[in-house]
Design a protein around this motif. Sequence first.
Motif, PDB file in Angstrom:
ATOM      1  N   ASP B  55     -23.529   2.938  -5.758  1.00  0.00           N
ATOM      2  CA  ASP B  55     -24.808   3.317  -5.157  1.00  0.00           C
ATOM      3  C   ASP B  55     -24.614   4.422  -4.128  1.00  0.00           C
ATOM      4  N   GLY B  64     -28.684   3.866   3.585  1.00  0.00           N
ATOM      5  CA  GLY B  64     -28.078   2.543   3.446  1.00  0.00           C
ATOM      6  C   GLY B  64     -27.699   2.180   2.021  1.00  0.00           C
ATOM      7  N   LEU B 110     -23.730  -5.921 -10.129  1.00  0.00           N
ATOM      8  CA  LEU B 110     -24.510  -5.518 -11.299  1.00  0.00           C
ATOM      9  C   LEU B 110     -23.618  -4.800 -12.297  1.00  0.00           C
ATOM     10  N   THR B 114     -21.552  -1.568  -7.874  1.00  0.00           N
ATOM     11  CA  THR B 114     -22.957  -1.715  -7.484  1.00  0.00           C
ATOM     12  C   THR B 114     -23.354  -3.184  -7.427  1.00  0.00           C
ATOM     13  N   VAL B 115     -24.006  -3.564  -6.331  1.00  0.00           N
ATOM     14  CA  VAL B 115     -24.434  -4.963  -6.206  1.00  0.00           C
ATOM     15  C   VAL B 115     -25.948  -5.056  -6.036  1.00  0.00           C
ATOM     16  N   ASP B 116     -26.472  -6.249  -6.224  1.00  0.00           N
ATOM     17  CA  ASP B 116     -27.901  -6.517  -6.094  1.00  0.00           C
ATOM     18  C   ASP B 116     -28.188  -6.973  -4.656  1.00  0.00           C
ATOM     19  N   ARG B 117     -28.867  -6.136  -3.894  1.00  0.00           N
ATOM     20  CA  ARG B 117     -29.177  -6.495  -2.501  1.00  0.00           C
ATOM     21  C   ARG B 117     -30.644  -6.868  -2.314  1.00  0.00           C
ATOM     22  N   PHE B 120     -32.178  -8.947   0.580  1.00  0.00           N
ATOM     23  CA  PHE B 120     -32.573  -8.357   1.867  1.00  0.00           C
ATOM     24  C   PHE B 120     -34.067  -8.029   1.887  1.00  0.00           C
ATOM     25  N   ASP B 121     -34.565  -7.507   0.770  1.00  0.00           N
ATOM     26  CA  ASP B 121     -36.005  -7.209   0.699  1.00  0.00           C
ATOM     27  C   ASP B 121     -36.814  -8.492   0.853  1.00  0.00           C
ATOM     28  N   ILE B 124     -37.038  -9.606   4.431  1.00  0.00           N
ATOM     29  CA  ILE B 124     -38.043  -8.840   5.189  1.00  0.00           C
ATOM     30  C   ILE B 124     -39.451  -9.301   4.792  1.00  0.00           C
ATOM     31  N   GLY B 161     -29.749  -1.624   6.586  1.00  0.00           N
ATOM     32  CA  GLY B 161     -29.831  -2.599   5.485  1.00  0.00           C
ATOM     33  C   GLY B 161     -28.798  -2.390   4.400  1.00  0.00           C
ATOM     34  N   CYS B 162     -27.595  -1.958   4.782  1.00  0.00           N
ATOM     35  CA  CYS B 162     -26.578  -1.666   3.766  1.00  0.00           C
ATOM     36  C   CYS B 162     -25.885  -2.933   3.284  1.00  0.00           C
TER      37      CYS B 162
END
Lengths: 642, 241
Positions: B55, B64, B110, B114-117, B120-121, B124, B161-162
Amino acid sequence: MSILNAKEPIGPLEMRWKKHLFDLALVAPQNRNKHKIIVIGTGLAGASLCATLGEAGYRVSSFCFQDSPRRAHSIAAQGGINATKNYQNDGDSVWRLFYDTIKGGDFRARESNVYRLAELSANIIDQAVAQGVPFAREYSGYLANRSFGGTQVSRTFYARSQTGQQLLLGAYGAMSRQVESGQVTHHSRTEMLEIITIDGKARGVVVRDLISGELSTHLADCVVLCTGGYSNAYYLSTNAKGCNTSATWRAFKQGAYFANPGFTQIHPTCIPPTGENQSKLTLMSESLRNDGRIWAPKNKADCKKNPKDIKEEDRDYFLERLYPAFANLVPRDVASRAVKHICDEGYGVGVKIHNQRLGVYLDFSNVIEKIGLEAVEEKYGNLFEMYERITDENPCETPMKIYPAPHYSMGGLWVDYNLMTTLDGLFAAGEANFSDHGANRLGASALMQGLADGYFILPQTIANYLARNTFDDIDENHDQVQVALSSVKNRIDQLMQAPDAQHSPEYFHQKLGKILWESCGMSRERGKLEQAIVELNDLKCEFWQKIKVTGIDKDLNQTLERAGRMADFIELGELMCKDALKREESCGAHAREEYLSSGGEAKRDDENFSFVSAWEYHKEGAKLHEEHLHFEFIKPTVRNYK
Amino acid sequence: MIFTLHIWRQKSPQVGGSFSTYIINNIDGDTSFLEMLDQLNEQLIHQNEDCIVFDYDCREGICGACSLVINGYPHGEKTATTTCQLYMREYKNETELWIEPWRANSFAVLKDLTVDRSAFDRIIQSGGYVSVHTGSAPEANNILVEKNTADEAFSAAECIGCGACVAVCPNASASLFVAAKISHLMLLPQGEIESNGRAHNMMMQMQDEGFGSCSNHRYCERVCPKGISLQNITRMNNILG
């Protein structure tokens, strides 16, 4: 050629938006949930729109290619956001921001739109503060301001040098609240690849899930593109690597006109390029020009010296010399051209690339002497750190080196006063539309425009569109939905299986960037533009023959993503050159060598070119339409920052 | 310069991954870490191989998106720096570099690096905002905020938000991320009213997503590219009681 009608309200400028708001049809609260709206992109315009539409009670589907809406490129805006609060009591007003913006854009923007933007600016600050955006404050607790290029008042609100980040996180928070409430359904890592048009109306999109590679269709009553600008076409730019034109270019090909594609802004204060393998250029906020003084050596022999060894009297503070009234705070286009001119004359500093030194100094020694190191670091600390991290030089000790870089596109999809494109039901907001900045954008105006569009304008004009139209039920089996889907599939197949696959998307991007930078960058000229159009045509043919994408399409495949974006950029590049060629005048950032004064200033031709060029897609070549600009309130004059 | 890169390759979340080794040469000190990977990917395309997925976006340290563990350190060993702002001049010639994705159960890999973050969303969404309706805001200067308080709120709000804090934490806790948002908003009069509910909801969501609890290892503070302070966690704990 036809004449375009922007459907501006008439009457006194101050009353136009107010009257228009009253004339717009409404959707009653109990009916809003029946309407579905698709929003592409979650930067300032997209996120603020999703939040506001969700709060109003509409059903929203949003999409972004990033892994989270919070990472949209608005996040990178540094310097600030303008608003006509006149907190500094220095003579600011709605009228003055309107005037500055029209003048800054070199009289190539629509008066009604720009006035509305200035009117809404104060409200944006209220909204952001209420959301908890931590703007800079005075010790008294009141909001602080600073000045910015192209103006003589202090109307810029800022959050250190992360204003875009803080405003976006505010809008992202508001949008997240609507995701939680169920009004907004958001899809990250999902890229829009086609607009679905049914009976002449935009009714949906085809998207690709970037993790699985699966294609799907989404239908709605209208579609809004908040997908940003296209400066990344130049390869080396201040844009994020993912910024692309694909959504706006798909819209163009579906019938939305593309306005002023040749109006691109080259930002004066960026870190100069250092080598061949560089992937992007980094902006240093324009706010630095408040306190930093720009200079170059007076003698060519000094160019390779350590700047500390160049005596004060041997330094040419050329912006102060050329433009005493605005000095280091002239608009971006004026500053960029002056820097280029100095370097072209052989007074540049820094490393030699292709036998030329591309850089001038931005020096903080005076201000450090005046207000002290601590106060300067409080203001610019994080920018200095960023500069040092990239260049390994401390700007408090050695002056910064800067050079212009592509940064913003004033051009974009043509929209009327309601921000609707020429394709019914397709709206465009933020940098994706062309609406407010004319031929040059002033600093701290992009954030303002994105948020004005998303929070305050579109929620009203979209309601009007929904109220005044009827929407037949459609489903995925509709012919047009299937046609759009299969065109996307074919395109992906073509990208995956080029007949003579040899070159990566990066190879084509670099080639495209070089052609555009040389022919359609800071200075343009007939012969070079004509040559570029031929070269870009060849590049397009070469691309479809030789593009090489490894891996498979039903997978997370970043090479495929880049290849698709590149195909669109190459076509857009040609239209940029065509537009720049057609406009036989200089205005704002569009500097045609043939139409510059002896001092290098833009020479406008209001008699023949006081219009917005709006290009319509045709297979055999785009066709030009004109929207004539009427200046009822401000008389176009020669821009003078001296 | 020449580097030996051991890079984590993994086809999908469902299958296991392993390190593959690549040699890259002709790298100069002004090349960024990600530009080096770009060059490696160009070589892979040339050799008809699938590119290494990682990413990135802004490459200015603010979006981020970038997220690599380099020789055991999220974003590399240099302090207060994201991977995209890391330059190869930081490394000695011929160094071996081990490059891995963020590792945490709540951040599924993923593909490759690359990872699924998205967790975090969702955190929030559970309350990381002030519930203000567009249009209902009062005049901005009606809400005065003491400068020091505003500065402190800003320092918490700088979080990008990294997820480096999660990647380094032995418990894979997201406490620093959650606390930064809670702290940013509770410090300001605009956000104070909702602070209790917000803190509670966000903490619950963090637990539901499978992140661990904070047990004061304090590694997160050290690797945070924005220098988010541990004080935020203290503040959060105080409000959670």
